[in-house]
Design a protein around this motif. Structure first.
Motif, short mmCIF file in Angstrom:
data_model
loop_
_atom_site.label_atom_id
_atom_site.label_comp_id
_atom_site.label_asym_id
_atom_site.label_seq_id
_atom_site.Cartn_x
_atom_site.Cartn_y
_atom_site.Cartn_z
N ASP A 97 0.85 -1.15 -0.03
CA ASP A 97 0.00 0.09 0.06
C ASP A 97 0.95 1.53 0.08
O ASP A 97 0.49 2.42 -0.68
N TYR A 98 2.02 1.18 0.68
CA TYR A 98 2.78 2.50 0.83
C TYR A 98 3.48 2.64 -0.27
O TYR A 98 3.73 3.88 -0.95
N VAL A 99 4.09 1.59 -0.90
CA VAL A 99 5.22 1.87 -1.96
C VAL A 99 4.29 1.95 -3.47
O VAL A 99 4.43 2.55 -4.46
N GLY A 100 3.22 0.80 -3.37
CA GLY A 100 2.36 0.90 -4.55
C GLY A 100 2.94 -0.21 -5.64
O GLY A 100 3.95 -0.46 -5.45
N ARG A 101 1.85 -0.40 -6.59
CA ARG A 101 2.29 -1.59 -7.44
C ARG A 101 2.35 -0.96 -8.85
O ARG A 101 1.77 -0.31 -9.37
N LYS A 102 3.38 -1.58 -9.71
CA LYS A 102 3.59 -1.21 -11.16
C LYS A 102 2.36 -1.57 -11.73
O LYS A 102 1.70 -0.82 -12.65
N VAL A 103 1.65 -2.67 -11.59
CA VAL A 103 0.50 -3.37 -12.17
C VAL A 103 -0.78 -2.34 -12.29
O VAL A 103 -1.44 -2.35 -13.51
N ASN A 104 -1.03 -1.78 -11.30
CA ASN A 104 -1.99 -0.92 -11.32
C ASN A 104 -1.62 0.85 -11.30
O ASN A 104 -2.44 1.55 -11.10
N GLY A 105 -0.17 0.92 -11.69
CA GLY A 105 0.15 2.38 -11.81
C GLY A 105 0.24 3.37 -10.55
O GLY A 105 0.21 4.38 -10.70
N THR A 106 0.33 2.52 -9.49
CA THR A 106 0.27 3.31 -8.15
C THR A 106 1.73 3.50 -7.53
O THR A 106 2.00 4.12 -6.67
N GLY A 107 2.89 2.61 -8.08
CA GLY A 107 4.00 2.76 -7.60
C GLY A 107 4.97 1.72 -8.29
O GLY A 107 5.02 1.58 -9.47
N THR A 108 6.00 1.15 -7.49
CA THR A 108 7.08 0.44 -8.07
C THR A 108 7.35 -1.02 -8.06
O THR A 108 8.00 -1.44 -8.54
N LEU A 109 6.42 -1.46 -7.03
CA LEU A 109 6.63 -2.81 -6.84
C LEU A 109 6.11 -3.72 -7.83
O LEU A 109 4.95 -3.40 -8.63
N ALA A 110 6.75 -4.95 -8.06
CA ALA A 110 6.35 -5.92 -9.28
C ALA A 110 5.14 -6.67 -8.67
O ALA A 110 4.89 -7.51 -9.27
N ASN A 111 4.88 -6.51 -7.49
CA ASN A 111 3.79 -7.54 -6.98
C ASN A 111 2.57 -7.40 -7.83
O ASN A 111 2.01 -6.24 -8.05
N LEU A 112 2.01 -8.62 -8.06
CA LEU A 112 0.80 -8.52 -8.96
C LEU A 112 -0.40 -8.44 -8.35
O LEU A 112 -1.40 -7.98 -8.74
N ILE A 113 -0.44 -8.98 -7.11
CA ILE A 113 -1.67 -9.15 -6.30
C ILE A 113 -1.24 -8.74 -4.87
O ILE A 113 -0.33 -8.58 -4.46
N ASN A 114 -2.68 -8.06 -4.15
CA ASN A 114 -2.56 -7.79 -2.84
C ASN A 114 -2.31 -9.00 -2.04
O ASN A 114 -2.77 -10.16 -2.29
N SER A 115 -1.72 -8.85 -0.75
CA SER A 115 -1.67 -10.05 0.14
C SER A 115 -3.15 -10.17 0.96
O SER A 115 -3.45 -11.16 1.31
N ILE A 116 -3.56 -9.06 1.04
CA ILE A 116 -4.88 -8.71 1.90
C ILE A 116 -5.60 -7.91 1.27
O ILE A 116 -5.44 -6.83 0.87
N SER A 117 -7.09 -8.43 0.92
CA SER A 117 -8.11 -7.59 0.12
C SER A 117 -8.42 -6.67 1.01
O SER A 117 -8.69 -6.65 2.33
N PRO A 118 -8.78 -5.17 0.49
CA PRO A 118 -9.18 -4.17 1.16
C PRO A 118 -10.71 -4.51 1.76
O PRO A 118 -11.11 -3.89 2.79
N SER A 119 -11.30 -5.34 1.24
CA SER A 119 -12.67 -5.86 1.82
C SER A 119 -12.56 -6.63 2.79
O SER A 119 -13.44 -6.93 3.40
N SER A 120 -11.35 -7.32 3.31
CA SER A 120 -11.04 -8.38 4.51
C SER A 120 -11.05 -7.56 5.50
O SER A 120 -10.41 -6.59 5.74
N GLN A 121 -11.64 -8.54 6.73
CA GLN A 121 -11.75 -7.93 8.09
C GLN A 121 -10.26 -7.58 8.29
O GLN A 121 -10.07 -6.59 9.14
N LEU A 122 -9.25 -8.40 8.01
CA LEU A 122 -7.82 -8.32 8.39
C LEU A 122 -7.19 -7.07 8.11
O LEU A 122 -6.32 -6.48 8.64
N TYR A 123 -7.64 -6.41 6.80
CA TYR A 123 -7.24 -5.02 6.19
C TYR A 123 -7.23 -4.31 7.10
O TYR A 123 -6.37 -3.29 7.33
N GLN A 124 -8.03 -4.17 8.18
CA GLN A 124 -8.17 -3.02 9.14
C GLN A 124 -6.92 -3.01 9.97
O GLN A 124 -6.62 -2.13 10.60
N GLU A 125 -6.38 -4.20 10.05
CA GLU A 125 -5.01 -4.21 11.03
C GLU A 125 -3.94 -3.61 10.14
O GLU A 125 -2.89 -3.00 10.78
N VAL A 126 -4.07 -3.65 8.63
CA VAL A 126 -2.90 -2.99 7.69
C VAL A 126 -3.08 -1.56 8.05
O VAL A 126 -2.16 -0.83 8.04
#
Length: 131
Positions: A97-126
């Motif tokens: 979230d902080y650095v952003g992903r290349k795939v969606n144009g928000t940053g530089t990370l090569a990660n293709l997917i999120n580790s935790i969905s923003p709709s997940s309850q666990l995302y509140q801890e993020v």
């Protein structure tokens, strides 16, 4: 406390080289480590690629390091170890979230997917994890 063995010094230098290209500062990476020290313990590690921008988690750092190198010649360095799986995922997602992903144009990370969905309850801890 940080160890001063030659291996640790090399790992820190690799990490800080990655930080320079990722947009994270040394203070931000140390903040990640400090917060992780207060998270539930377990067998998981969080790592960063030192050859390109990528963050991930693993239960076996040595195996995962070999897999990354064999697949894409990506080298990785461990930034956090000894946390449980959800804690590792929270840290990984906070970095994404902080650095952003290349795939969606928000940053530089090569990660293709999120580790935790923003709709997940666990995302509140993020959202509580401050970089």
């Amino acid at each position: 406390a940080l160890s001063s063995t030659a291996s640790d010094v090399y790992k820190r230098q690799e990490l800080f080289n990655w930080i320079k290209t990722s947009g994270l500062t040394q203070d931000e990476i140390l903040s990640i480590k400090d917060q992780a020290a207060n998270m539930p313990s377990g067998e998981y590690s969080v790592y960063l690629s030192t050859s390109d921008d990528y963050v991930g988690i693993t239960k076996d750092f040595g195996r995962r390091s070999k897999e990354h190198f064999r697949k894409s010649e990506r080298t990785i360095t461990e930034i956090v170890s000894g946390v449980d799986k959800n804690s590792a995922r929270i840290i990984e997602q906070a970095v994404i979230d902080y650095v952003g992903r290349k795939v969606n144009g928000t940053g530089t990370l090569a990660n293709l997917i999120n580790s935790i969905s923003p709709s997940s309850q666990l995302y509140q801890e993020v959202l509580k994890f401050i970089i």
